[in-house]
Design a protein around this motif. Structure first.
Motif, short mmCIF file in Angstrom:
data_model
loop_
_atom_site.label_atom_id
_atom_site.label_comp_id
_atom_site.label_asym_id
_atom_site.label_seq_id
_atom_site.Cartn_x
_atom_site.Cartn_y
_atom_site.Cartn_z
N ASN A 181 -1.06 9.37 1.88
CA ASN A 181 -1.48 9.72 3.24
C ASN A 181 -0.43 9.28 4.26
O ASN A 181 0.22 8.25 4.09
N MET A 182 -0.32 10.06 5.32
CA MET A 182 0.63 9.75 6.38
C MET A 182 -0.01 10.01 7.74
O MET A 182 -0.97 10.77 7.85
N VAL A 183 0.53 9.37 8.76
CA VAL A 183 0.10 9.58 10.14
C VAL A 183 1.24 10.26 10.88
O VAL A 183 2.41 9.94 10.65
N SER A 184 0.92 11.18 11.77
CA SER A 184 1.96 11.92 12.46
C SER A 184 1.70 11.95 13.96
O SER A 184 0.77 11.34 14.47
N SER A 185 2.56 12.66 14.68
CA SER A 185 2.43 12.93 16.11
C SER A 185 2.43 11.64 16.94
O SER A 185 3.14 10.69 16.62
N GLN A 240 0.82 -1.21 0.00
CA GLN A 240 0.00 0.00 0.00
C GLN A 240 0.86 1.27 0.00
O GLN A 240 0.34 2.36 -0.07
N ILE A 241 2.16 1.09 0.16
CA ILE A 241 3.13 2.19 0.21
C ILE A 241 2.69 3.24 1.21
O ILE A 241 2.81 4.43 0.98
N SER A 242 2.15 2.81 2.35
CA SER A 242 1.71 3.75 3.36
C SER A 242 2.80 3.95 4.40
O SER A 242 3.60 3.06 4.67
N ARG A 243 2.83 5.14 4.99
CA ARG A 243 3.90 5.46 5.93
C ARG A 243 3.34 6.18 7.15
O ARG A 243 2.35 6.88 7.06
#
Length: 274
Positions: A196-200, A13-16
């Motif tokens: 899309n990315m997830v942070s914090s 999914q090449i998600s990070r």
């Protein structure tokens, strides 16, 4: 961070996930998160040879939607509070352990009475990106990581979601998942699509698990309003069927009522400060 194989099976999914603390920054020590255990747990840790709590399942709920869902479906009416992680406070600040005092900036750590090796961390208060790394390190320093499963629940506005579809065409709320390479089970939602990315804090927890070979899965709920409602909390219900959460879930006949109560309290709090 290398974008390719960092999350193992999520490569397709090449998600990070992006840990904001990877950037060089100097944080005032007075703003670093402070973990405080209740006296009985502190004594238990001091007496332990590992200085860690036994834990097989760790749930981390970040944001109002995740916290409301966890309170309704995972915690008993009167859960046991083991301690707090206070953000933006000095070690000398007082804390009421009730999140009612003006100084309270806390994430509560709970333990299930029915299964003492299950810990649930509720983070209604904001954890700044620059505090996320220290917050994560302090929590995991006191938890045994062997055979540990971690589930992280978080939320984001759908306007932050990048898709070829228009926002108006998306059926909200919906959830997406990321997982560490050590988590072999299939998530209960599609993977989070690139770019899309997830942070914090959610990213910091998942990154810690990836680096330390801990089985972990992160679910992000994309919602269309900054104000919590029942539908935005119930979007996490598929997680109740996930490994290993499904093994600890018990019937919750009053869950819907508890969700409504959470919405009422949340709205009253907003109205109080607007």
């Amino acid at each position: 961070m290398e974008p390719a194989a960092y999350f193992g099976d999520v490569v397709t999914q090449i998600s990070r996930a992006v840990d904001d603390d990877e950037e060089d920054c100097q944080l005032d020590e007075s703003l670093l998160p402070v973990l405080r255990w209740c006296p009985s747990i502190r004594q238990q840790l001091e007496a332990s040879s590992t200085k860690c709590l036994k834990c097989s399942i760790l749930m981390v709920a970040v944001g109002a939607e995740a916290v409301g869902f966890s309170q309704a479906y995972l915690l008993p009416e009167d859960p046991e509070i083991l301690g707090v992680i206070a953000s933006g406070m000095s070690s000398l600040d007082k804390n009421s352990f009730s999140q009612k005092a003006d100084s309270d900036k806390t994430c509560f750590i709970h333990r299930l009475a029915s299964n003492p090796e299950v810990l649930v961390v509720l983070c209604k208060s904001n954890v700044a990106p620059e505090q996320a790394f220290s917050w994560t390190q302090q929590l995991f320093e006191n938890i045994e990581s062997e055979n540990l499963y971690v589930t992280v629940l978080s939320s984001s506005l759908v306007t932050e979601y990048k898709s070829s579809k228009l926002v108006s065409e998306l059926s909200t709320p919906f959830i997406r998942a990321l997982r560490s390479s050590a988590y072999k089970a299939k998530p209960q939602s599609p993977f989070l699509e690139a770019p899309n990315m997830v942070s914090s804090l959610p990213a910091a927890v998942l990154n810690h698990c990836q680096v330390n070979s801990i089985a972990a899965v992160l679910y992000v709920a994309f919602v269309d309003s900054p104000h919590v409602d029942v539908e935005s909390m119930e979007v996490f219900k598929p997680v109740l069927e996930a490994t290993p959460v499904k093994d600890l879930v018990q019937p919750r006949p009053g869950a819907s009522k508890r969700l409504q109560q959470f919405v009422s309290v949340h709205l009253n709090t907003i109205n109080l400060y607007t």
